[in-house]
Design a protein around this motif. Sequence first.
Motif, PDB file in Angstrom:
ATOM      1  N   GLY A  29       0.785 -29.179  -1.801  1.00  0.00           N
ATOM      2  CA  GLY A  29       0.782 -28.590  -3.133  1.00  0.00           C
ATOM      3  C   GLY A  29       1.639 -27.349  -3.120  1.00  0.00           C
ATOM      4  O   GLY A  29       1.785 -26.691  -2.082  1.00  0.00           O
ATOM      5  N   ALA A  30       2.213 -27.030  -4.249  1.00  0.00           N
ATOM      6  CA  ALA A  30       3.014 -25.809  -4.370  1.00  0.00           C
ATOM      7  C   ALA A  30       2.705 -25.162  -5.708  1.00  0.00           C
ATOM      8  O   ALA A  30       2.404 -25.862  -6.685  1.00  0.00           O
ATOM      9  CB  ALA A  30       4.503 -26.115  -4.261  1.00  0.00           C
ATOM     10  N   ALA A  31       2.769 -23.866  -5.734  1.00  0.00           N
ATOM     11  CA  ALA A  31       2.601 -23.134  -6.984  1.00  0.00           C
ATOM     12  C   ALA A  31       3.562 -21.963  -6.974  1.00  0.00           C
ATOM     13  O   ALA A  31       3.782 -21.330  -5.938  1.00  0.00           O
ATOM     14  CB  ALA A  31       1.165 -22.641  -7.145  1.00  0.00           C
ATOM     15  N   LEU A  32       4.132 -21.706  -8.129  1.00  0.00           N
ATOM     16  CA  LEU A  32       5.047 -20.579  -8.265  1.00  0.00           C
ATOM     17  C   LEU A  32       4.606 -19.709  -9.419  1.00  0.00           C
ATOM     18  O   LEU A  32       3.932 -20.178 -10.339  1.00  0.00           O
ATOM     19  CB  LEU A  32       6.485 -21.062  -8.438  1.00  0.00           C
ATOM     20  N   ARG A  33       4.966 -18.460  -9.314  1.00  0.00           N
ATOM     21  CA  ARG A  33       4.727 -17.495 -10.381  1.00  0.00           C
ATOM     22  C   ARG A  33       6.078 -17.044 -10.888  1.00  0.00           C
ATOM     23  O   ARG A  33       6.965 -16.711 -10.097  1.00  0.00           O
ATOM     24  CB  ARG A  33       3.912 -16.311  -9.862  1.00  0.00           C
ATOM     25  N   THR A  34       6.234 -17.038 -12.207  1.00  0.00           N
ATOM     26  CA  THR A  34       7.482 -16.569 -12.797  1.00  0.00           C
ATOM     27  C   THR A  34       7.452 -15.049 -12.918  1.00  0.00           C
ATOM     28  O   THR A  34       6.406 -14.414 -12.736  1.00  0.00           O
ATOM     29  CB  THR A  34       7.707 -17.163 -14.203  1.00  0.00           C
ATOM     30  N   PHE A  40       2.990 -22.159 -12.308  1.00  0.00           N
ATOM     31  CA  PHE A  40       3.273 -23.587 -12.414  1.00  0.00           C
ATOM     32  C   PHE A  40       3.053 -24.219 -11.049  1.00  0.00           C
ATOM     33  O   PHE A  40       3.388 -23.618 -10.031  1.00  0.00           O
ATOM     34  CB  PHE A  40       4.712 -23.829 -12.884  1.00  0.00           C
ATOM     35  N   ALA A  41       2.488 -25.413 -11.047  1.00  0.00           N
ATOM     36  CA  ALA A  41       2.164 -26.077  -9.790  1.00  0.00           C
ATOM     37  C   ALA A  41       2.730 -27.488  -9.754  1.00  0.00           C
ATOM     38  O   ALA A  41       3.051 -28.070 -10.794  1.00  0.00           O
ATOM     39  CB  ALA A  41       0.649 -26.113  -9.600  1.00  0.00           C
ATOM     40  N   GLY A  42       2.843 -28.015  -8.538  1.00  0.00           N
ATOM     41  CA  GLY A  42       3.294 -29.390  -8.337  1.00  0.00           C
ATOM     42  C   GLY A  42       2.721 -29.924  -7.038  1.00  0.00           C
ATOM     43  O   GLY A  42       2.278 -29.154  -6.179  1.00  0.00           O
ATOM     44  N   CYS A  43       2.725 -31.228  -6.894  1.00  0.00           N
ATOM     45  CA  CYS A  43       2.244 -31.864  -5.669  1.00  0.00           C
ATOM     46  C   CYS A  43       3.266 -32.894  -5.214  1.00  0.00           C
ATOM     47  O   CYS A  43       4.098 -33.336  -6.006  1.00  0.00           O
ATOM     48  CB  CYS A  43       0.886 -32.533  -5.894  1.00  0.00           C
ATOM     49  N   ASN A  44       3.189 -33.260  -3.936  1.00  0.00           N
ATOM     50  CA  ASN A  44       4.102 -34.294  -3.472  1.00  0.00           C
ATOM     51  C   ASN A  44       3.643 -35.645  -4.019  1.00  0.00           C
ATOM     52  O   ASN A  44       2.453 -35.904  -4.199  1.00  0.00           O
ATOM     53  CB  ASN A  44       4.243 -34.300  -1.942  1.00  0.00           C
TER      54      ASN A  44
END
Length: 138
Positions: A29-34, A40-44
């Motif tokens: 999983g990944a999450a970023l902050r603007t 915002f998050a995403g997964c493989n």
Amino acid sequence: MNPVSDPLIAAALAARANAYAPYSRFHVGAALRTEEGQIFAGCNVENAAFPEGSCAEAGAIAAMALAGGRRIAELVVAGEGEAPCTPCGGCRQKIREFAGPETPLRMVDARGRVLLHTTLAALLPHSFGPGHLAGNPA
């Protein structure tokens, strides 16, 4: 509810829980902050037609772009095991498109324990980015 108090790590772990990895069984999983504070998050997402899957970082970046975001202030990648799950080469370049050299990146394990705290410059030294193309911002 996730007991992790850091919202960026919690978002990365929640995304990891929804990863689609029936082949490798390696959930990311990944999450970023603007810069504006949005997360915002995403997964493989794997695919039987290897290598047509997508990485967690790419998913988080796509979600950010869809919402109109253009700058990553910080990014967290949640993998598994004792070794940090660092972004692949392609994702490092995708991150570079929206982040500067000093952007902090943290890699955490499946419990949210920080295994590596670094910068984009350390993971992608001497990078090529938008500023190298005529007429584009740095």
